[in-house]
Design a protein around this motif. Structure first.
Motif, PDB file in Angstrom:
ATOM      1  N   VAL A   1      66.997  79.562   3.370  1.00 14.97           N
ATOM      2  CA  VAL A   1      65.603  79.480   2.941  1.00 14.97           C
ATOM      3  C   VAL A   1      65.228  78.001   2.863  1.00 14.97           C
ATOM      4  O   VAL A   1      66.093  77.130   2.909  1.00 14.97           O
TER       5      VAL A   1
ATOM      6  N   VAL B   1      60.201  77.931  -2.311  1.00 17.41           N
ATOM      7  CA  VAL B   1      59.810  79.080  -1.501  1.00 17.41           C
ATOM      8  C   VAL B   1      59.645  80.313  -2.382  1.00 17.41           C
ATOM      9  O   VAL B   1      60.195  80.372  -3.497  1.00 17.41           O
ATOM     10  N   TYR B   2      58.905  81.279  -1.875  1.00 13.46           N
ATOM     11  CA  TYR B   2      58.646  82.550  -2.559  1.00 13.46           C
ATOM     12  C   TYR B   2      59.908  83.051  -3.240  1.00 13.46           C
ATOM     13  O   TYR B   2      60.928  83.299  -2.595  1.00 13.46           O
TER      14      TYR B   2
ATOM     15  N   PHE C   1      62.544  85.815  -2.175  1.00 18.35           N
ATOM     16  CA  PHE C   1      63.563  85.600  -1.152  1.00 18.35           C
ATOM     17  C   PHE C   1      64.955  85.600  -1.786  1.00 18.35           C
ATOM     18  O   PHE C   1      65.906  86.133  -1.214  1.00 18.35           O
TER      19      PHE C   1
ATOM     20  N   CYS D   1      59.240  81.167   6.063  1.00 24.65           N
ATOM     21  CA  CYS D   1      57.976  81.551   5.437  1.00 24.65           C
ATOM     22  C   CYS D   1      56.866  80.708   6.053  1.00 24.65           C
ATOM     23  O   CYS D   1      56.778  79.503   5.800  1.00 24.65           O
ATOM     24  N   ASN D   2      56.025  81.338   6.879  1.00 23.40           N
ATOM     25  CA  ASN D   2      54.969  80.611   7.572  1.00 23.40           C
ATOM     26  C   ASN D   2      53.779  81.545   7.822  1.00 23.40           C
ATOM     27  O   ASN D   2      53.931  82.532   8.546  1.00 23.40           O
TER      28      ASN D   2
ATOM     29  N   HIS E   1      53.445  79.021   4.545  1.00 27.41           N
ATOM     30  CA  HIS E   1      54.451  78.901   3.501  1.00 27.41           C
ATOM     31  C   HIS E   1      53.874  79.180   2.114  1.00 27.41           C
ATOM     32  O   HIS E   1      52.819  78.691   1.751  1.00 27.41           O
ATOM     33  N   ASN E   2      54.599  79.989   1.375  1.00 25.18           N
ATOM     34  CA  ASN E   2      54.313  80.296  -0.022  1.00 25.18           C
ATOM     35  C   ASN E   2      55.435  79.687  -0.864  1.00 25.18           C
ATOM     36  O   ASN E   2      56.600  80.018  -0.626  1.00 25.18           O
TER      37      ASN E   2
ATOM     38  N   ASP F   1      58.582  85.552   8.028  1.00 24.36           N
ATOM     39  CA  ASP F   1      57.662  86.177   7.085  1.00 24.36           C
ATOM     40  C   ASP F   1      56.292  85.544   7.299  1.00 24.36           C
ATOM     41  O   ASP F   1      56.039  84.417   6.873  1.00 24.36           O
ATOM     42  N   GLU F   2      55.389  86.287   7.936  1.00 21.25           N
ATOM     43  CA  GLU F   2      54.062  85.780   8.281  1.00 21.25           C
ATOM     44  C   GLU F   2      52.960  86.559   7.573  1.00 21.25           C
ATOM     45  O   GLU F   2      51.847  86.708   8.079  1.00 21.25           O
TER      46      GLU F   2
ATOM     47  N   HIS G   1      50.991  85.909   5.165  1.00 11.17           N
ATOM     48  CA  HIS G   1      49.736  85.218   4.845  1.00 11.17           C
ATOM     49  C   HIS G   1      49.001  84.721   6.092  1.00 11.17           C
ATOM     50  O   HIS G   1      47.974  84.041   5.967  1.00 11.17           O
TER      51      HIS G   1
ATOM     52  N   TYR H   1      60.606  78.751  -7.739  1.00  8.17           N
ATOM     53  CA  TYR H   1      60.642  78.657  -6.280  1.00  8.17           C
ATOM     54  C   TYR H   1      61.784  77.777  -5.779  1.00  8.17           C
ATOM     55  O   TYR H   1      61.871  77.496  -4.590  1.00  8.17           O
TER      56      TYR H   1
END
Length: 397
Positions: A119, A123-124, A127, A171-172, A174-175, A203-204, A206, A364
């Motif tokens: 990761v 980040v979220y 995960f 994550c993109n 990104h959160n 993970d898209e 958003h 995060y």
């Protein structure tokens, strides 16, 4: 009276008193005097085509299990081509309960307990929970941060890949930091993944909420190599505010990655909700005008938050995100008088003294320490109140 937002579709937010009557988590998690700002949902009224699609199910007493539902694949394929110039076949789209469940089930086909999954923190936080559920180990290649602008650290990523990382959850957009990674970086990442045999789980979720200037490109559409090494996870749930309907989509475009999806248990599909599939199809197919209006409003809201913070004299740092509705607020830059008095978790201080709930940055990952995450997908009144409560809490230290 609703807070009407200037758009062709009159995107609206109900008054706070009405929001407090909602049954979903955001407005039930805390006592009514607490302003809830950490949750990944919007307060905007739903798109009318989504409302109509769900009402039609109830009117027809059609509340059974999810079976064959080609309409969702067709709708997403059309949306992806029109939005991102990304051509995918409906048959290449699989349905799952949510992005988290999809990532976990795909990873089960690739990893063994004890394997490393990468990761990029901050980040979220879920995960970490997904990786724990897989009984795997987290390998962190933290993002590079310069003045609240974030980028991938390719030296750290390659080091991890060379040490045996099996899957990289990317994550993109990104959160929580709100960065959209440029196509060139994704191409470079795909080449590294191919070199070391790493699967990119993109993970898209958003992505539909990317702002015009962000230049978002789906990972699988960045290069032919990306198609070989990547699987994308998408959902309408964040961008059209239907998280409770439980439905996400998984996309694979190369024989090797399609083979992974073909090994998934049949229950991965059937555990998703009929309501979610119907609502998601209505979102991708019939609710794009609503989405565009929401993005325009979010654009105004992210800039409104910037103005409020700039005028507050607190010294809170903030860069408006490239996508989505999270404000990633840098409390490391608080003015010295306040910073010297601030002890303990910032989020706890804000909750106790300002009656506002925010997501603490440490959730995060270590590099999130000193930040908080707030959600500005709501009315101006509530955004104003949030900044006022943060200001009050810090000034009373």
């Amino acid at each position: 009276m609703t807070d009407s937002i200037d758009s062709p579709l009159r995107i609206s937010v109900q008054p706070k008193a009405t929001l407090l009557t909602r049954k979903s988590e955001k407005w039930r998690a805390f006592d009514s005097e607490i302003l809830p700002m950490p949750f990944a949902v919007m307060d905007y009224d739903l798109a009318q085509p989504i409302k109509d699609s769900l009402i039609s199910l109830i009117s027809a007493s059609d509340a059974g299990y999810l079976g064959k539902f080609p309409e969702l694949g067709e709708s997403l394929a059309h949306f992806a081509e029109s939005r991102w110039n990304w051509e995918i076949e409906p048959s290449d789209i699989k349905i799952c309960t949510d992005v988290g469940g999809g990532v976990i089930e795909v990873c089960r086909q690739v990893v063994n307990p004890g394997d490393q999954i990468m990761v990029n923190t901050p980040v979220y936080f879920n995960f970490f929970n997904w990786i724990k559920e897989l009984r795997c180990e987290v390998y962190d290649a933290p993002l590079i941060e310069i003045d609240r602008r974030y980028s991938l650290d390719f030296a750290a990523i390659e080091k991890g890949y060379s040490k045996g990382v099996k899957v990289h959850i990317l994550c993109n957009p990104h959160n929580p930091v709100g960065t959209v990674f440029p196509q060139s970086d994704q191409v470079k990442l795909a080449e590294l993944a191919k070199k070391y045999g790493v699967l990119i789980a993109a993970d898209e979720i958003h992505a539909p909420l990317a702002y015009k200037e962000s230049g978002f490109v789906p990972f699988l559409n960045t290069s032919s190599t990306a198609k070989e090494v990547g699987i994308s996870f998408l959902s309408a749930t964040k961008s059209w505010n239907i998280a409770g309907t439980k439905c996400a989509q998984i996309v694979a475009l190369h024989p090797n990655t399609k083979a992974i999806l073909n090994k998934l248990p049949l229950a991965v599909h059937s555990r998703a909700s009929l309501f979610g599939a119907v609502a998601s199809a209505a979102a991708y197919r019939d609710s794009v005008e609503w989405l565009d209006a929401v993005i325009e409003e979010l654009d105004r809201s992210r800039n409104h938050l910037s103005e409020l913070l700039s005028n507050s004299a607190l010294g809170i740092g903030y860069r408006p995100p490239d996508a989505g509705y999270f404000g990633w607020l840098d409390m490391r830059s608080l003015n010295s008088e306040i910073a010297e008095k601030l002890n303990g978790d910032i989020a706890e201080v804000l909750l106790s003294k300002g009656k506002i709930s925010v997501a603490s940055g440490h959730l995060y990952g270590p590099s999130g320490q000193g930040f908080i995450r707030v959600n500005f997908a709501t009315s101006r009144e509530i955004v104003d109140d949030a900044v006022r409560r943060i200001t009050t809490a810090l000034q009373t230290l």
